[in-house]
Design a protein around this motif. Sequence first.
Motif, PDB file in Angstrom:
ATOM      1  N   ALA A   1     -17.565 -23.227  -7.762  1.00 26.71           N
ATOM      2  CA  ALA A   1     -17.239 -24.033  -8.941  1.00 26.71           C
ATOM      3  C   ALA A   1     -17.886 -25.408  -8.883  1.00 26.71           C
ATOM      4  N   SER A   2     -18.182 -25.891  -7.676  1.00 27.66           N
ATOM      5  CA  SER A   2     -18.845 -27.191  -7.509  1.00 27.66           C
ATOM      6  C   SER A   2     -20.356 -27.081  -7.605  1.00 27.66           C
ATOM      7  N   GLY A   3     -20.871 -25.858  -7.749  1.00 24.52           N
ATOM      8  CA  GLY A   3     -22.307 -25.659  -7.905  1.00 24.52           C
ATOM      9  C   GLY A   3     -23.071 -25.540  -6.603  1.00 24.52           C
ATOM     10  N   ILE A   4     -22.379 -25.288  -5.482  1.00 22.62           N
ATOM     11  CA  ILE A   4     -23.057 -25.199  -4.185  1.00 22.62           C
ATOM     12  C   ILE A   4     -23.954 -23.975  -4.114  1.00 22.62           C
ATOM     13  N   ALA A   5     -23.389 -22.801  -4.437  1.00 21.53           N
ATOM     14  CA  ALA A   5     -24.141 -21.547  -4.378  1.00 21.53           C
ATOM     15  C   ALA A   5     -23.275 -20.457  -4.992  1.00 21.53           C
ATOM     16  N   ALA A   6     -23.811 -19.240  -5.092  1.00 21.91           N
ATOM     17  CA  ALA A   6     -23.021 -18.079  -5.493  1.00 21.91           C
ATOM     18  C   ALA A   6     -22.271 -17.565  -4.261  1.00 21.91           C
ATOM     19  N   ALA A   7     -21.259 -16.728  -4.487  1.00 22.44           N
ATOM     20  CA  ALA A   7     -20.466 -16.222  -3.362  1.00 22.44           C
ATOM     21  C   ALA A   7     -20.134 -14.756  -3.559  1.00 22.44           C
ATOM     22  N   ILE A   8     -19.960 -14.055  -2.428  1.00 25.01           N
ATOM     23  CA  ILE A   8     -19.453 -12.689  -2.440  1.00 25.01           C
ATOM     24  C   ILE A   8     -17.988 -12.759  -2.020  1.00 25.01           C
ATOM     25  N   VAL A   9     -17.119 -12.345  -2.929  1.00 24.10           N
ATOM     26  CA  VAL A   9     -15.677 -12.408  -2.665  1.00 24.10           C
ATOM     27  C   VAL A   9     -14.998 -11.181  -3.265  1.00 24.10           C
ATOM     28  N   PRO A  10     -13.785 -10.870  -2.817  1.00 23.91           N
ATOM     29  CA  PRO A  10     -13.002  -9.833  -3.504  1.00 23.91           C
ATOM     30  C   PRO A  10     -12.607 -10.321  -4.897  1.00 23.91           C
ATOM     31  N   ARG A  11     -12.525  -9.410  -5.847  1.00 27.41           N
ATOM     32  CA  ARG A  11     -12.217  -9.792  -7.220  1.00 27.41           C
ATOM     33  C   ARG A  11     -10.858 -10.505  -7.328  1.00 27.41           C
ATOM     34  N   LEU A  12      -9.907 -10.107  -6.489  1.00 27.54           N
ATOM     35  CA  LEU A  12      -8.581 -10.720  -6.549  1.00 27.54           C
ATOM     36  C   LEU A  12      -8.589 -12.197  -6.168  1.00 27.54           C
ATOM     37  N   ALA A  13      -9.674 -12.659  -5.553  1.00 28.43           N
ATOM     38  CA  ALA A  13      -9.739 -14.062  -5.128  1.00 28.43           C
ATOM     39  C   ALA A  13      -9.969 -15.012  -6.290  1.00 28.43           C
ATOM     40  N   ILE A  14     -10.271 -14.463  -7.455  1.00 26.50           N
ATOM     41  CA  ILE A  14     -10.635 -15.305  -8.594  1.00 26.50           C
ATOM     42  C   ILE A  14      -9.514 -15.275  -9.619  1.00 26.50           C
ATOM     43  N   LEU A  15      -8.822 -16.373  -9.752  1.00 21.24           N
ATOM     44  CA  LEU A  15      -7.727 -16.481 -10.713  1.00 21.24           C
ATOM     45  C   LEU A  15      -8.307 -16.745 -12.097  1.00 21.24           C
ATOM     46  N   LYS A  16      -8.002 -15.843 -13.000  1.00 25.24           N
ATOM     47  CA  LYS A  16      -8.557 -15.930 -14.352  1.00 25.24           C
ATOM     48  C   LYS A  16      -8.184 -17.248 -15.006  1.00 25.24           C
ATOM     49  N   GLY A  17      -9.200 -17.952 -15.523  1.00 22.73           N
ATOM     50  CA  GLY A  17      -8.977 -19.195 -16.241  1.00 22.73           C
ATOM     51  C   GLY A  17      -8.918 -20.434 -15.366  1.00 22.73           C
ATOM     52  N   SER A  18      -8.905 -20.245 -14.036  1.00 28.30           N
ATOM     53  CA  SER A  18      -8.780 -21.420 -13.160  1.00 28.30           C
ATOM     54  C   SER A  18     -10.066 -22.239 -13.124  1.00 28.30           C
ATOM     55  N   TYR A  19     -11.212 -21.562 -13.227  1.00 29.67           N
ATOM     56  CA  TYR A  19     -12.506 -22.244 -13.262  1.00 29.67           C
ATOM     57  C   TYR A  19     -13.287 -21.679 -14.452  1.00 29.67           C
TER      58      TYR A  19
END
Length: 296
Positions: free
Chosen positions: A236-254
């Motif tokens: 979210a800070s623009g550092i790089a892309a990431a590989i994460v599990p889908r559950l790690a991303i809270l919808k609407g948080s970023y």
Amino acid sequence: MKIDILGVQAFVAIADFGGFQKAAETLHITQTAVTQRLRNLEDFLGVMLIERTTRSIALTSIGEDFLPQARRLLQELSSTLSEIRETGKAQRGDVALACVPTVGIQYLPQVIQAYTARFPDNRIKILDHASSRVAEAVQRREAEFGISLAGSMHPDLVSVPLLEDQFVLVCRDDHPLAKRRSLTWTQIQPYPLIFSGDVNGNRALLDSYLGDKSADLNLQFQYDVQRSATAVGLVASGIAAAIVPRLAILKGSYPRLRIITLKEPTISRQLVLITRKAGHLSPAAQALYDMIRTGR
């Protein structure tokens, strides 16, 4: 010390109803059984509580002193047992569960909200641990049950499947890949990546899925972090892309984040519910366990 509850119960009934026959009828046992229970209590105490004649009974002085205490003992026991019984029926109590952090980000909150609406007086303690520590917390009785990654289990534990959690690429909307809906692992090779790694077992899982293909891949893991939430924050800070599990991303948080499906192969991790094989969940914990398992 062994407390002779049956003897105390017989003594109080005899005193309250004025005889062995009435006490037997009240307790739904034979008169002989009432007599034997009283005799056992007197033998245990080493004193006479009731004087018997062929026509009447009378409390001894010790029996008179003991009677109010005996009544209080039975009343307290009855109240305590009733409270436990009602607590079980109402599924009241505190619950401790252990889970991997990503479950606490997206899957668990909606279930917790539903559970709290049904059982507003129940307190919930959530131990968010790495996968190996989740199983350890359940085994050590720090938590009644846990949610973790599938894998080999201690023989004292048992697991049931809960859900599949797919690995995805997450990037910001100004990233070169942001407009893609899906990508192969080969297509992300040129780009710096953030990986949330070994503490949660994700690296070993990806390696096992990619197999020999990983030898042909040259993924640019420029940043390595402990937790997926940290990786998402860096994205979210623009550092790089990431590989994460889908559950790690809270919808609407970023709002600026984009989630891109990874394929060839599609890689998911299996989340499971863990309990002790010989253990029994408390009514409050069983209610939460069932709601988590059904997702409602």
